[in-house]
Design an enzyme around this catalytic site. Structure first.
Site, mmCIF file in Angstrom:
data_model
loop_
_atom_site.group_PDB
_atom_site.id
_atom_site.type_symbol
_atom_site.label_atom_id
_atom_site.label_comp_id
_atom_site.label_asym_id
_atom_site.label_seq_id
_atom_site.Cartn_x
_atom_site.Cartn_y
_atom_site.Cartn_z
ATOM 1 N N HIS A 17 0.841 -1.203 0.000
ATOM 2 C CA HIS A 17 0.000 0.000 0.000
ATOM 3 C C HIS A 17 0.875 1.252 0.000
ATOM 4 O O HIS A 17 0.642 2.188 -0.768
ATOM 5 C CB HIS A 17 -0.895 0.056 1.251
ATOM 6 C CG HIS A 17 -1.923 -1.011 1.338
ATOM 7 N ND1 HIS A 17 -2.033 -1.826 2.438
ATOM 8 C CD2 HIS A 17 -2.909 -1.382 0.493
ATOM 9 C CE1 HIS A 17 -3.040 -2.678 2.263
ATOM 10 N NE2 HIS A 17 -3.585 -2.425 1.087
ATOM 11 N N LYS A 41 -16.481 -7.155 6.550
ATOM 12 C CA LYS A 41 -15.213 -7.885 6.449
ATOM 13 C C LYS A 41 -14.670 -8.292 7.813
ATOM 14 O O LYS A 41 -13.687 -9.017 7.889
ATOM 15 C CB LYS A 41 -14.162 -7.025 5.729
ATOM 16 C CG LYS A 41 -14.401 -6.875 4.246
ATOM 17 C CD LYS A 41 -13.225 -6.168 3.613
ATOM 18 C CE LYS A 41 -13.354 -6.089 2.117
ATOM 19 N NZ LYS A 41 -12.173 -5.448 1.510
ATOM 20 N N ARG A 90 -2.408 -6.360 -7.833
ATOM 21 C CA ARG A 90 -1.240 -7.179 -7.521
ATOM 22 C C ARG A 90 -1.031 -8.264 -8.571
ATOM 23 O O ARG A 90 0.085 -8.623 -8.882
ATOM 24 C CB ARG A 90 -1.405 -7.841 -6.145
ATOM 25 C CG ARG A 90 -1.365 -6.890 -4.993
ATOM 26 C CD ARG A 90 -1.481 -7.661 -3.692
ATOM 27 N NE ARG A 90 -2.645 -8.530 -3.698
ATOM 28 C CZ ARG A 90 -3.763 -8.297 -3.027
ATOM 29 N NH1 ARG A 90 -3.870 -7.241 -2.280
ATOM 30 N NH2 ARG A 90 -4.771 -9.137 -3.089
ATOM 31 N N SER A 128 -2.986 -7.735 2.876
ATOM 32 C CA SER A 128 -3.350 -7.602 4.290
ATOM 33 C C SER A 128 -3.815 -8.936 4.855
ATOM 34 O O SER A 128 -3.517 -9.271 6.009
ATOM 35 C CB SER A 128 -4.436 -6.547 4.455
ATOM 36 O OG SER A 128 -3.954 -5.276 4.114
#
Length: 161
Positions: A17, A41, A90, A128
């Site tokens: 990030h 989440k 990514r 993450s």
């Protein structure tokens, strides 16, 4: 002036990030890191802590502001007069979902364009989710996150045991 909104849960913010934000600061006038509450989440860190960690990690960048939000991203973008929504890619597997989000955001907030950046190659595998999983199993994540995030993960994980 281009105001870029970089939304995400940032649970936690990673070196990937940070890499995207640093690169974006060279291209855009102002970057707002929009830390989403994302209660569905079930984030490891509360919103306030994710905002504070992001502020600490990105404090070396003058044209970056970190703001937490709990509403629709389109509303946040309008409220902060964003002209660009920044998203990170990514891998090819990210593209389909990000493409769908970009189309929806184009419909909901047509004044903002979605732009995608990829992290430096040596950071492309960091997520993450992986960081949380490694930390939960007492793995070492110091090379993937800022020292403040590493310390916060250790404190949070040990507090949960």
């Amino acid at each position: 002036m281009n105001t870029v909104i970089y939304p995400g849960t940032f649970d936690p913010i990673t070196n990937g990030h940070t890499n995207l934000v640093e690169r974006a600061t060279r291209v855009f006038d102002k970057i707002i890191i929009a830390v989403a509450a994302s209660p569905k989440k079930r984030p490891l860190f509360p919103l306030e802590q994710r905002v504070e960690l992001s502020r600490e990690v990105l404090s070396h960048l003058d044209n970056v502001e970190v703001i937490g939000f709990e509403n629709l991203l389109a509303e946040f973008v309008r409220e902060h007069q964003g002209t660009v929504i920044l998203r990170g890619l990514r891998a090819v597997s990210d593209f389909e979902y990000e493409f769908q989000l970009a189309d929806m955001n184009r419909r909901l907030v047509p004044q903002a364009e979605s732009i995608f950046l990829t992290p430096d190659n040596h950071l492309s595998y960091i997520s993450s989710t992986l960081i949380r999983e490694i930390a939960a199993l007492n793995g070492n994540v110091h090379e993937f996150v800022h020292p403040a995030v590493d310390a916060a993960l250790k404190t949070r994980i040990h507090a949960g045991n």
